[in-house]
Write an enzyme that holds these catalytic residues in place. Sequence first.
Site, PDB file in Angstrom:
ATOM      1  CG  ASP A 211       3.455  -0.879   5.366  1.00 31.37           C
ATOM      2  OD1 ASP A 211       3.054  -1.206   4.063  1.00 31.37           O
ATOM      3  OD2 ASP A 211       2.709  -0.588   6.169  1.00 31.37           O
TER       4      ASP A 211
ATOM      5  CD  GLU B 158       4.136   5.236   4.916  1.00 30.98           C
ATOM      6  OE1 GLU B 158       3.589   6.099   5.809  1.00 30.98           O
ATOM      7  OE2 GLU B 158       4.090   4.198   4.705  1.00 30.98           O
TER       8      GLU B 158
ATOM      9  CG  ASP C 272      -0.147   0.027   2.542  1.00 33.35           C
ATOM     10  OD1 ASP C 272       0.831  -0.642   2.795  1.00 33.35           O
ATOM     11  OD2 ASP C 272      -0.539   0.984   3.387  1.00 33.35           O
TER      12      ASP C 272
ATOM     13  CE1 TYR D 213      -4.733   2.555   4.291  1.00 31.10           C
ATOM     14  CE2 TYR D 213      -3.282   0.789   4.966  1.00 31.10           C
ATOM     15  CZ  TYR D 213      -3.325   2.061   4.332  1.00 31.10           C
ATOM     16  OH  TYR D 213      -2.374   2.529   3.953  1.00 31.10           O
TER      17      TYR D 213
END
Length: 494
Positions: A82, A472, A79, A231
């Site tokens: 990571d 990120e 995603d 999420y």
Amino acid sequence: MGPSRGSLVATVAVLHLLLLAPSMAAAFNYADALAKSIIFFEGQRSGKLPPGNRMPWRADSGLADGAQYNVDLVGGYYDAGDNLKFGLPMAFSTTMLAWSVADFGKFMGAELPNARAAVRWGADYLLKAATATPGALYVQVGEPGRDHACWERPEDMDTPRSVYRVDANKPGSDVAGETAAALAASSIAFRRSDPAYASRLLHAAMEVFDFADRHRGSYSDSLSSEVCPFYCSYSGYHDELLWAASWLHRASNNASYMTYVEAYGMQLGAGDDDYSFSWDDKRVGTKVLLSRGFLRRKLQGLQLYKAHSDSYICSLVPGTSSFQAGQYTPGGLIYKEGESNMQYVTTATFLLLAYSKYLKSSGATVSCGGGVVSPADLVALAKRQVDYILGKNPAGRSYMVGFGARYPERAHHRGASMPSVRAHPGRIGCDAGFQYLHAGGANPNVLVGAVLGGPDSRDGFDDDRGNYAQSEPATYINAPLVGALAFFAGTTRK
Ligand SMILES: *[C@@H]1O[C@H](CO)[C@@H](O)[C@H](O)[C@H]1NC(C)=O
């Protein structure tokens, strides 16, 4: 903390000027940005990489995902920075890539096959996840706590690859609804180039939607700490059911989905006002999508969605009475919140362009508190956001890695921040990797095309790998931008 009052007035004035004098000259090489925005997805690939994968420092990973459960869950996308595969954001990213191809594919030129490949990498995985076990949908691979406790290249990953699923006893209408939407939207993206694949996708979408609707519940309740707070479906599952039915209608033209939208729309959020569009909250996106049915296909039952789309759009347009100035930084970037704000910028930009297209095709405009806003105004507003991302901003920097003279060099991304498996073939273990997170220098591998979380509410940005809120990348930041960049690559003067 929002911008001060004085700066808001200045923001309105500046944005208003931009609207009055929309320039469609190319400020940037949008075709180059488009190509890079798609290459980013090749860096996020999990599974067996095909020859010619264009992120040369990446290699195969996650080749046994699902094996211990006797299912094949190899593939899909990590995603963000990571090594986890989260179904909800992966499905949303696939939906937005597919919407980009469906509505802006004609502007993609030589990039169209690459964009379709990005859709297919997501859709192939979702198809497996949806069909591996009858009555179940696999929604996650990897344990967030264990993965986040390591800083490891995906190729070295040795954390547990636990698999999570929803089924009749543990429902997840949110993740299943988004998966149905992704499969349906992807079927549109392949309708002409691969009709057999498109029909497999559509068939699976119908089945997953049926499962989502029949066994109602949120995966946040069924899987709780495995998916939350990562999420978590904060908006619940109503929004995904309506979103999925809307995509199924567009993909299949089967009247039963329009009947569903008309029968359950109000129960599922059609009357709500909402001002952000994300992997979690689909309400505004659904309204714009259904407005297409009203504007282009004259489906009168959908008029309500045009009205709600108008109020969302008006809130973004400076100089109108419903404008919400707090939605912008002083430098003119849409601003919702500090963590990964750029995702809201790219989704709003996409909706401005999609809505502009639907309005234009039927000769319609938006009425904002008496003032008329044209499709061209929406394009100008969207262009301002894209140009900000690419470098026209107070800091004079690009927020897309590898684009422009000055771009972020410390993306919070495990693979990019560590020596590649080609440069350093020996394993780098869980704890040993943290030296690279904390290192001061630039990432050794350029995560080409990644758009990062972005600046704060005052247009400030630290190129700091430890600041994940700003540095990120994520598939759901880039996916809507693919469509927006295609539009500007195809319509601006070189
Ligand atoms: C339309 O969708 C419904 C519900 O999924 C399905 O039962 C029906 O067979 C579909 N009709 C056609 C013509 O595909």
